[in-house]
Structure formats: C-alpha cells, structure tokens
Design a protein around this motif. Structure first.
Motif, PDB file in Angstrom:
ATOM      1  N   TRP A 235      42.335  57.007-116.019  1.00 57.88           N
ATOM      2  CA  TRP A 235      40.945  57.411-116.253  1.00 57.88           C
ATOM      3  C   TRP A 235      39.995  56.224-116.065  1.00 57.88           C
ATOM      4  O   TRP A 235      38.966  56.325-115.403  1.00 57.88           O
ATOM      5  N   LEU A 236      40.384  55.084-116.632  1.00 51.44           N
ATOM      6  CA  LEU A 236      39.560  53.874-116.479  1.00 51.44           C
ATOM      7  C   LEU A 236      39.499  53.439-115.012  1.00 51.44           C
ATOM      8  O   LEU A 236      38.449  53.029-114.518  1.00 51.44           O
ATOM      9  N   ALA A 237      40.641  53.525-114.334  1.00 49.78           N
ATOM     10  CA  ALA A 237      40.690  53.106-112.928  1.00 49.78           C
ATOM     11  C   ALA A 237      39.802  54.006-112.075  1.00 49.78           C
ATOM     12  O   ALA A 237      39.102  53.547-111.167  1.00 49.78           O
ATOM     13  N   LEU A 238      39.807  55.287-112.394  1.00 47.66           N
ATOM     14  CA  LEU A 238      38.968  56.234-111.657  1.00 47.66           C
ATOM     15  C   LEU A 238      37.493  55.936-111.913  1.00 47.66           C
ATOM     16  O   LEU A 238      36.665  55.967-111.004  1.00 47.66           O
ATOM     17  N   ARG A 239      37.191  55.597-113.143  1.00 46.87           N
ATOM     18  CA  ARG A 239      35.810  55.242-113.471  1.00 46.87           C
ATOM     19  C   ARG A 239      35.389  53.972-112.721  1.00 46.87           C
ATOM     20  O   ARG A 239      34.291  53.899-112.173  1.00 46.87           O
ATOM     21  N   GLY A 240      36.295  52.992-112.664  1.00 47.33           N
ATOM     22  CA  GLY A 240      35.995  51.770-111.925  1.00 47.33           C
ATOM     23  C   GLY A 240      35.801  52.054-110.444  1.00 47.33           C
ATOM     24  O   GLY A 240      34.898  51.516-109.800  1.00 47.33           O
ATOM     25  N   LEU A 241      36.636  52.913-109.918  1.00 49.42           N
ATOM     26  CA  LEU A 241      36.602  53.233-108.490  1.00 49.42           C
ATOM     27  C   LEU A 241      35.251  53.800-108.055  1.00 49.42           C
ATOM     28  O   LEU A 241      34.810  53.595-106.929  1.00 49.42           O
ATOM     29  N   ARG A 242      34.581  54.484-108.981  1.00 54.19           N
ATOM     30  CA  ARG A 242      33.287  55.094-108.645  1.00 54.19           C
ATOM     31  C   ARG A 242      32.268  54.067-108.163  1.00 54.19           C
ATOM     32  O   ARG A 242      31.372  54.394-107.391  1.00 54.19           O
ATOM     33  N   THR A 243      32.371  52.831-108.659  1.00 49.96           N
ATOM     34  CA  THR A 243      31.384  51.826-108.275  1.00 49.96           C
ATOM     35  C   THR A 243      31.945  50.814-107.281  1.00 49.96           C
ATOM     36  O   THR A 243      31.302  49.790-107.011  1.00 49.96           O
ATOM     37  N   LEU A 244      33.145  51.087-106.735  1.00 49.42           N
ATOM     38  CA  LEU A 244      33.761  50.111-105.821  1.00 49.42           C
ATOM     39  C   LEU A 244      32.841  49.665-104.682  1.00 49.42           C
ATOM     40  O   LEU A 244      32.693  48.466-104.452  1.00 49.42           O
ATOM     41  N   PRO A 245      32.193  50.597-103.949  1.00 45.81           N
ATOM     42  CA  PRO A 245      31.368  50.120-102.829  1.00 45.81           C
ATOM     43  C   PRO A 245      30.220  49.224-103.267  1.00 45.81           C
ATOM     44  O   PRO A 245      29.915  48.235-102.603  1.00 45.81           O
ATOM     45  N   VAL A 246      29.607  49.543-104.395  1.00 44.41           N
ATOM     46  CA  VAL A 246      28.465  48.747-104.876  1.00 44.41           C
ATOM     47  C   VAL A 246      28.950  47.367-105.326  1.00 44.41           C
ATOM     48  O   VAL A 246      28.361  46.341-104.999  1.00 44.41           O
ATOM     49  N   ARG A 247      30.072  47.353-106.075  1.00 43.70           N
ATOM     50  CA  ARG A 247      30.606  46.072-106.562  1.00 43.70           C
ATOM     51  C   ARG A 247      31.047  45.201-105.398  1.00 43.70           C
ATOM     52  O   ARG A 247      30.763  44.004-105.342  1.00 43.70           O
ATOM     53  N   LEU A 248      31.767  45.832-104.447  1.00 43.77           N
ATOM     54  CA  LEU A 248      32.325  45.031-103.361  1.00 43.77           C
ATOM     55  C   LEU A 248      31.227  44.467-102.459  1.00 43.77           C
ATOM     56  O   LEU A 248      31.273  43.296-102.062  1.00 43.77           O
ATOM     57  N   ASP A 249      30.227  45.287-102.145  1.00 43.62           N
ATOM     58  CA  ASP A 249      29.132  44.804-101.286  1.00 43.62           C
ATOM     59  C   ASP A 249      28.450  43.601-101.927  1.00 43.62           C
ATOM     60  O   ASP A 249      28.186  42.587-101.276  1.00 43.62           O
ATOM     61  N   ARG A 250      28.177  43.711-103.220  1.00 46.24           N
ATOM     62  CA  ARG A 250      27.455  42.636-103.911  1.00 46.24           C
ATOM     63  C   ARG A 250      28.310  41.360-103.997  1.00 46.24           C
ATOM     64  O   ARG A 250      27.850  40.261-103.698  1.00 46.24           O
ATOM     65  N   ALA A 251      29.588  41.542-104.402  1.00 47.15           N
ATOM     66  CA  ALA A 251      30.458  40.373-104.565  1.00 47.15           C
ATOM     67  C   ALA A 251      30.714  39.712-103.202  1.00 47.15           C
ATOM     68  O   ALA A 251      30.779  38.486-103.095  1.00 47.15           O
ATOM     69  N   GLU A 252      30.818  40.521-102.163  1.00 44.51           N
ATOM     70  CA  GLU A 252      31.069  40.003-100.820  1.00 44.51           C
ATOM     71  C   GLU A 252      29.866  39.211-100.305  1.00 44.51           C
ATOM     72  O   GLU A 252      30.019  38.142 -99.691  1.00 44.51           O
ATOM     73  N   GLU A 253      28.690  39.728-100.571  1.00 42.07           N
ATOM     74  CA  GLU A 253      27.462  39.039-100.149  1.00 42.07           C
ATOM     75  C   GLU A 253      27.388  37.660-100.826  1.00 42.07           C
ATOM     76  O   GLU A 253      27.093  36.641-100.189  1.00 42.07           O
ATOM     77  N   THR A 254      27.702  37.638-102.126  1.00 46.30           N
ATOM     78  CA  THR A 254      27.690  36.377-102.863  1.00 46.30           C
ATOM     79  C   THR A 254      28.783  35.440-102.346  1.00 46.30           C
ATOM     80  O   THR A 254      28.557  34.238-102.161  1.00 46.30           O
ATOM     81  N   ALA A 255      29.979  36.000-102.117  1.00 39.03           N
ATOM     82  CA  ALA A 255      31.105  35.169-101.658  1.00 39.03           C
ATOM     83  C   ALA A 255      30.793  34.528-100.314  1.00 39.03           C
ATOM     84  O   ALA A 255      31.083  33.343-100.097  1.00 39.03           O
ATOM     85  N   SER A 256      30.192  35.278 -99.407  1.00 36.82           N
ATOM     86  CA  SER A 256      29.938  34.706 -98.089  1.00 36.82           C
ATOM     87  C   SER A 256      28.853  33.629 -98.168  1.00 36.82           C
ATOM     88  O   SER A 256      28.921  32.612 -97.474  1.00 36.82           O
ATOM     89  N   GLU A 257      27.889  33.812 -99.065  1.00 34.62           N
ATOM     90  CA  GLU A 257      26.866  32.780 -99.250  1.00 34.62           C
ATOM     91  C   GLU A 257      27.472  31.520 -99.887  1.00 34.62           C
ATOM     92  O   GLU A 257      27.186  30.391 -99.464  1.00 34.62           O
ATOM     93  N   LEU A 258      28.344  31.707-100.870  1.00 33.97           N
ATOM     94  CA  LEU A 258      28.995  30.549-101.502  1.00 33.97           C
ATOM     95  C   LEU A 258      29.885  29.827-100.486  1.00 33.97           C
ATOM     96  O   LEU A 258      29.920  28.587-100.449  1.00 33.97           O
ATOM     97  N   ALA A 259      30.603  30.596 -99.651  1.00 34.93           N
ATOM     98  CA  ALA A 259      31.482  29.977 -98.642  1.00 34.93           C
ATOM     99  C   ALA A 259      30.647  29.125 -97.687  1.00 34.93           C
ATOM    100  O   ALA A 259      31.030  28.015 -97.312  1.00 34.93           O
TER     101      ALA A 259
END
Ligand SMILES: *Cc1c(COP(=O)(O)O)cnc(C)c1O
Length: 334
Positions: free
Chosen positions: A209-233
């Motif tokens: 249930w928790l994993a499914l709840r987390g999955l709902r925001t995967l695209p938003v979380r990943l886009d944001r974290a990826e944008e930050t990661a590429s800037e930090l890199a």
C-alpha cells in the motif's frame, strides 16, 4: 480512490482467494501499476533481493549445471554474491562494453545486466545485448532499479525480465523494502509466482500500500531529483576537490571520486550537514556514502568513490552543503 490495505492471512472459502501467501488484493494493485509501467506482468516480492533471487532461479531452472552466468563487474554486490553462491561458473564483464559481453555469452545460461550500474553508473546497450543473447539462446535479466521504468523499459528492448528494488525510487520514501519482477512471458510469470509462494518471499499488505502510494508521485519526484542531480554533476565537474564525476545523463544518482583516497572521502562524508551519510538511495532526502566502507562492495569500485543519492531539497542548499564539505574534507586536486 485509494486501494485499501487488505490485512488478512486467509479468506472465507468459496471466494476468489484462499490463503494469504498465494495472493492479496493490495499486492495486485501494486503489481498492476508496475506492470503497466514496464509493459509486462509484474510479480512483487518482499525485497529487491527476493526479486533478484526469484528471477535468477526462474531463468536458470532446467538449465544444465555447467552453464554459467555473465554478471556486471560493478553489479549490485548482493546480487553478484547470490549468483556466485549458485556454484556455476561466473564471468564478470563491464556491461558498457557490448563486445566483451557478447564474447562472454557462449557457455552462459543467463546474462544478468544492470543499467545504470550501482555505483559506477555505467549504461548498457540493452537492445544490442538482448539481441546477441537471443542469438546464443541465453535469457536476459535487467536490474533497472537505478533507472526506473520511466527511464528504461528493458522489455521493450528484448529482455526476458526486468527487476526492480522497489525499495528505492518506486516506493521512494525510505520507509519500506520491496521488489518486483516484470516479464511478457506468461510461463515465466507463473514460475516467478510459484517461486514466491513456495519460498514465502511475499510482500506485506501495508508495504504494498505504501509502495503504491509512493509510486503515484514517481514522475514528479524523479523529474525534480534528476534536474537537481544533473545541475550538481555539472557544478561538481569543475570543483577543485573532485577528481572524477560519473553521471549517466539520467536519474538522480551521481558518483564522485575525491583526492586523498578512502580517508579523503570519509572526511567529506563526515563534514556534511544536509546530506545524510547513509546507504541506499531513491528517497526524498539526499544521502551520500563511501561505497567501499562495505567490505562486500566490488573491488572495481574505487576506494574514494562517494555515491550521491539526490533527493528533493533545494539545489542551492544541497550545493552549499556539499561544496563546504568538499572544501573542509578532501585535499584539492594535484
Ligand atoms: C538495493 C538494490 C537491490 C536490492 O534491493 P533490497 O530491497 O535492498 O533487497 C538490488 N539491485 C539494486 C541495483 C539495488 O540498488
């Protein structure tokens, strides 16, 4: 709107379900979501390693005992360890080196790919590898934990199964362990399910249930974290206390090497305030870790390598903390 947590070990006789080790409606909902992301049938497990174990067993079942397994030189240490314990010949190859992988295929009963690899972040040409493996009659598994189905769909490229530690990005909040295997082959899906039932490597209803709840925001979380990661890199590449930056151009993991070997890296890790020194990745908080602090880490990983798991904090806050830790900890480049 929200699937309930079905906390029942057994079901009244005569219905669609019998005993809780065979299935649970909350797992089903999680599996439907992950299966649709990967374009296959998903079978969920108690952890990423339970998923790895089931995939390895299912793909090697019925294969002659002298056939070996080809693994990534810098593959996830526990997965490689599990494969080495099978007693079959094991060949380690860099998954980024397509020719070397193809050359290792004769005599293999399984090609175990990871892309990007953890923690060297090497990217495999999954399509080319799967095509060559098919020619040699070798089944292919791809651990796409670091990529997520949003950045890599190995089944589209000819892999037989894709494996995820749902513990990481899919669930995304560092609050549970779960795994998943997806396949387009009905018989393989059945074998995976039967392995799960027999070995008892079932996910909990609440974790699903928790994993499914987390999955709902995967695209938003990943886009944001990826944008930050590429800037930090990008910023890290010109830092005077960083000797090498590895960033595969996707996802939210960045690995850096610092001057001063293991001690230099430990000093950096100890000097951060916002970044938390901890293992694992894929959560909303940024973590960092010198991977070779674990005696089980692969020797291919440099002593001074620090893996950064970029979370959702503000990019400038993360940079300020990391920059200060690098200045305080590691010596500058020669
Ligand atoms: C974490 C991880 C696993 C294992 O997952 P657990 O949930 O810890 O058992 C497998 N593969 C990769 C690439 C991982 O990062």
């Amino acid at each position: 709107m929200a699937v309930p947590v079905v906390a029942s070990s057994t079901f009244a006789a005569g219905g669609e379900r019998g005993y809780g080790r065979y299935g649970n409606p909350t797992w089903d909902a999680f599996e439907q979501a992950v299966g649709s992301l990967d374009g296959g049938t998903c079978v969920s497990f108690a952890s990423g390693m339970a998923a790895v174990s089931a995939a390895v067993t299912a793909l090697l079942s019925g294969q002659p005992a002298d056939l070996g397994v080809v693994v990534p030189t810098d593959g996830y240490h526990a997965a490689v360890d599990l494969i080495e314990r099978l007693g079959r010949p094991v060949r380690s190859v860099s998954m980024a080196d397509t020719e070397a992988v193809v050359a290792a295929l004769p005599g293999a009963g399984l090609l175990w790919v990871e892309s990007p690899t953890n923690p060297l972040l090497e990217v495999a040409d999954v399509g080319a590898l799967a095509e060559a493996a098919q020619r040699h009659g070798v089944p292919v598994a791809v651990d796409a934990t670091a990529a997520t189905p949003l950045r890599l769909r190995p089944l589209d490229h000819g892999a037989d199964v894709v494996v995820h530690a749902a513990t990481k990005y899919l669930a995304g909040h560092s609050d549970l362990l779960m795994g998943a295997v997806c396949t387009r082959c009905g018989e393989l899906a059945e074998r995976l399910r039967s392995h799960r039932t027999t070995h008892g490597a079932i996910p909990g209803a609440f974790e699903s249930w928790l994993a499914l709840r987390g999955l709902r925001t995967l695209p938003v979380r990943l886009d944001r974290a990826e944008e930050t990661a590429s800037e930090l890199a990008r910023r890290l590449a010109s830092h005077r206390s960083v000797s090498r930056v590895r960033y595969p151009g996707m996802g939210a993991l960045v690995s850096i090497e610092v001057p001063g070997g293991a001690a230099g890296a430990e000093a950096v890790v100890a000097a951060t305030n916002l970044w938390v020194p901890a293992t694992s990745f894929g959560g909303v908080e940024s973590l960092l870790e010198r991977r070779r602090r674990w005696p089980t880490e692969r020797p291919a990983v440099p002593e001074s390598l620090i893996r950064l798991s970029v979370g959702l904090e503000d990019v400038d806050d993360l940079w300020a903390d990391l920059d200060a830790a690098l200045e305080a900890g590691a010596p500058t480049r020669a």
